[in-house]
Enzyme design. Structure first.
Site, PDB file in Angstrom:
ATOM      1  N   ARG A  68       0.859  -1.177   0.000  1.00  0.00           N
ATOM      2  CA  ARG A  68       0.000   0.000   0.000  1.00  0.00           C
ATOM      3  C   ARG A  68       0.898   1.231   0.000  1.00  0.00           C
ATOM      4  O   ARG A  68       2.082   1.151   0.361  1.00  0.00           O
ATOM      5  CB  ARG A  68      -0.905   0.023   1.232  1.00  0.00           C
ATOM      6  CG  ARG A  68      -1.838  -1.173   1.355  1.00  0.00           C
ATOM      7  CD  ARG A  68      -2.691  -1.051   2.603  1.00  0.00           C
ATOM      8  NE  ARG A  68      -3.643  -2.153   2.731  1.00  0.00           N
ATOM      9  CZ  ARG A  68      -3.388  -3.295   3.339  1.00  0.00           C
ATOM     10  NH1 ARG A  68      -2.182  -3.494   3.895  1.00  0.00           N
ATOM     11  NH2 ARG A  68      -4.303  -4.242   3.428  1.00  0.00           N
ATOM     12  N   LYS A  93      -2.932  -1.177   8.421  1.00  0.00           N
ATOM     13  CA  LYS A  93      -4.392  -1.361   8.305  1.00  0.00           C
ATOM     14  C   LYS A  93      -4.852  -2.727   8.798  1.00  0.00           C
ATOM     15  O   LYS A  93      -5.775  -3.328   8.247  1.00  0.00           O
ATOM     16  CB  LYS A  93      -4.839  -1.142   6.857  1.00  0.00           C
ATOM     17  CG  LYS A  93      -4.653   0.290   6.365  1.00  0.00           C
ATOM     18  CD  LYS A  93      -5.311   0.515   5.036  1.00  0.00           C
ATOM     19  CE  LYS A  93      -5.211   1.969   4.616  1.00  0.00           C
ATOM     20  NZ  LYS A  93      -5.894   2.254   3.333  1.00  0.00           N
ATOM     21  N   HIS A 161      -2.766   1.905  -5.791  1.00  0.00           N
ATOM     22  CA  HIS A 161      -3.278   0.608  -5.346  1.00  0.00           C
ATOM     23  C   HIS A 161      -3.374  -0.388  -6.496  1.00  0.00           C
ATOM     24  O   HIS A 161      -3.481  -1.599  -6.266  1.00  0.00           O
ATOM     25  CB  HIS A 161      -4.649   0.783  -4.686  1.00  0.00           C
ATOM     26  CG  HIS A 161      -4.886  -0.175  -3.566  1.00  0.00           C
ATOM     27  ND1 HIS A 161      -4.184  -0.124  -2.370  1.00  0.00           N
ATOM     28  CD2 HIS A 161      -5.732  -1.243  -3.445  1.00  0.00           C
ATOM     29  CE1 HIS A 161      -4.588  -1.088  -1.569  1.00  0.00           C
ATOM     30  NE2 HIS A 161      -5.520  -1.792  -2.200  1.00  0.00           N
ATOM     31  N   ARG A 164      -0.621  -2.907  -6.177  1.00  0.00           N
ATOM     32  CA  ARG A 164      -0.921  -3.993  -5.227  1.00  0.00           C
ATOM     33  C   ARG A 164      -1.867  -5.003  -5.871  1.00  0.00           C
ATOM     34  O   ARG A 164      -1.651  -6.214  -5.777  1.00  0.00           O
ATOM     35  CB  ARG A 164      -1.544  -3.411  -3.957  1.00  0.00           C
ATOM     36  CG  ARG A 164      -1.971  -4.456  -2.913  1.00  0.00           C
ATOM     37  CD  ARG A 164      -2.371  -3.771  -1.613  1.00  0.00           C
ATOM     38  NE  ARG A 164      -3.073  -4.656  -0.703  1.00  0.00           N
ATOM     39  CZ  ARG A 164      -2.489  -5.533   0.121  1.00  0.00           C
ATOM     40  NH1 ARG A 164      -1.175  -5.642   0.131  1.00  0.00           N
ATOM     41  NH2 ARG A 164      -3.198  -6.292   0.936  1.00  0.00           N
ATOM     42  N   HIS A 187      -3.508 -10.439   3.761  1.00  0.00           N
ATOM     43  CA  HIS A 187      -4.944 -10.398   4.013  1.00  0.00           C
ATOM     44  C   HIS A 187      -5.312 -11.239   5.231  1.00  0.00           C
ATOM     45  O   HIS A 187      -4.939 -12.413   5.305  1.00  0.00           O
ATOM     46  CB  HIS A 187      -5.729 -10.927   2.810  1.00  0.00           C
ATOM     47  CG  HIS A 187      -5.681 -10.029   1.617  1.00  0.00           C
ATOM     48  ND1 HIS A 187      -5.806 -10.500   0.318  1.00  0.00           N
ATOM     49  CD2 HIS A 187      -5.535  -8.686   1.504  1.00  0.00           C
ATOM     50  CE1 HIS A 187      -5.736  -9.491  -0.520  1.00  0.00           C
ATOM     51  NE2 HIS A 187      -5.571  -8.380   0.165  1.00  0.00           N
ATOM     52  N   TYR A 196      -8.636 -12.181  -6.884  1.00  0.00           N
ATOM     53  CA  TYR A 196      -7.538 -12.378  -7.839  1.00  0.00           C
ATOM     54  C   TYR A 196      -7.647 -13.728  -8.538  1.00  0.00           C
ATOM     55  O   TYR A 196      -7.439 -13.827  -9.749  1.00  0.00           O
ATOM     56  CB  TYR A 196      -6.193 -12.248  -7.126  1.00  0.00           C
ATOM     57  CG  TYR A 196      -6.027 -10.928  -6.430  1.00  0.00           C
ATOM     58  CD1 TYR A 196      -6.066  -9.731  -7.151  1.00  0.00           C
ATOM     59  CD2 TYR A 196      -5.850 -10.856  -5.058  1.00  0.00           C
ATOM     60  CE1 TYR A 196      -5.931  -8.507  -6.511  1.00  0.00           C
ATOM     61  CE2 TYR A 196      -5.706  -9.638  -4.407  1.00  0.00           C
ATOM     62  CZ  TYR A 196      -5.757  -8.467  -5.137  1.00  0.00           C
ATOM     63  OH  TYR A 196      -5.629  -7.263  -4.504  1.00  0.00           O
TER      64      TYR A 196
END
Length: 210
Positions: A68, A93, A161, A164, A187, A196
């Site tokens: 990020r 985050k 982004h 990413r 994640h 994805y």
């Protein structure tokens, strides 16, 4: 009281300008990830700038490790292990941090950037510095990436982004299993990762005979 000035004829009206700024990304581009060829084109375009080596490396690191923008500008040299060619990725985050391998081209580029900083007598702990020698701020990195996309001739506006997302798409297209992609991108919830694998064309291979 002075009279209010009318907008110039050649300038957009405030409401028009605001509507452009608030368009959804989906309205100005067909996909939210970058292809590897597009990232390479951006790096080539970035190398032509005044701070070409730094800028092209910034794009590469963001793409290779799915960073990020906040993780990218906060990257420190202590996270880079030159001996083992590994990068400690400190996720933000609420994501899970991890350790990634560093490719040979990336490792050489990082060594060169460190040499450049030492020549300027910089002892900053940050990998990516501004022209004044301080840590790069997110807005500057964001503008750098957007400019590289424009100079590379991409037919859509680029935002950070997308690098990413491009990382996740590349891994999925290679056939990497979803759990590994989840761990690589940090994640916590695998539902953020399946986007994805859903986009990967590999799962449809063999459906049609030549």
């Amino acid at each position: 009281m002075p009279a209010a000035r009318l907008p110039k004829k050649d300038s957009p009206l405030p409401q028009v300008r605001e509507s452009i700024q608030h368009k959804k990304y989906s309205e100005v581009r067909d996909r939210e990830y970058l292809l590897e060829s597009e990232v390479k084109a951006m790096m080539t375009a970035a190398k032509k700038g005044r701070w070409g080596h730094r800028d092209s490396l910034l794009i590469l690191v963001a793409y290779r490790h799915g960073l990020r923008i906040s993780e990218l500008v906060n990257l420190r040299w202590q996270q880079v292990d030159f001996e083992t060619a590994t990068l400690h990725v400190k996720r933000l985050k609420g994501s899970n941090s991890g350790t990634h391998p560093i490719g040979g081209d990336e490792l050489r580029a990082l060594r060169e950037l460190l040499r450049q900083q030492h020549k300027k007598n910089s002892d900053s702990p940050f990998v990516f510095l501004s022209e004044r020698g301080g840590p790069m701020v997110p807005d500057a990195a964001r503008k750098l990436i957007c400019k590289a996309g424009k100079n590379a001739g991409l037919q859509f506006p680029v935002h950070p982004h997308m690098l990413r997302h491009g990382c996740g798409y590349y891994l999925a297209a290679k056939g990497t299993d979803t759990r590994t992609i989840q761990d690589y991108l940090g994640h916590k919830n695998i539902h953020h990762t399946v986007r994805y694998t859903a986009l990967s064309p590999q799962r449809f291979e063999g459906l049609w005979e030549d």
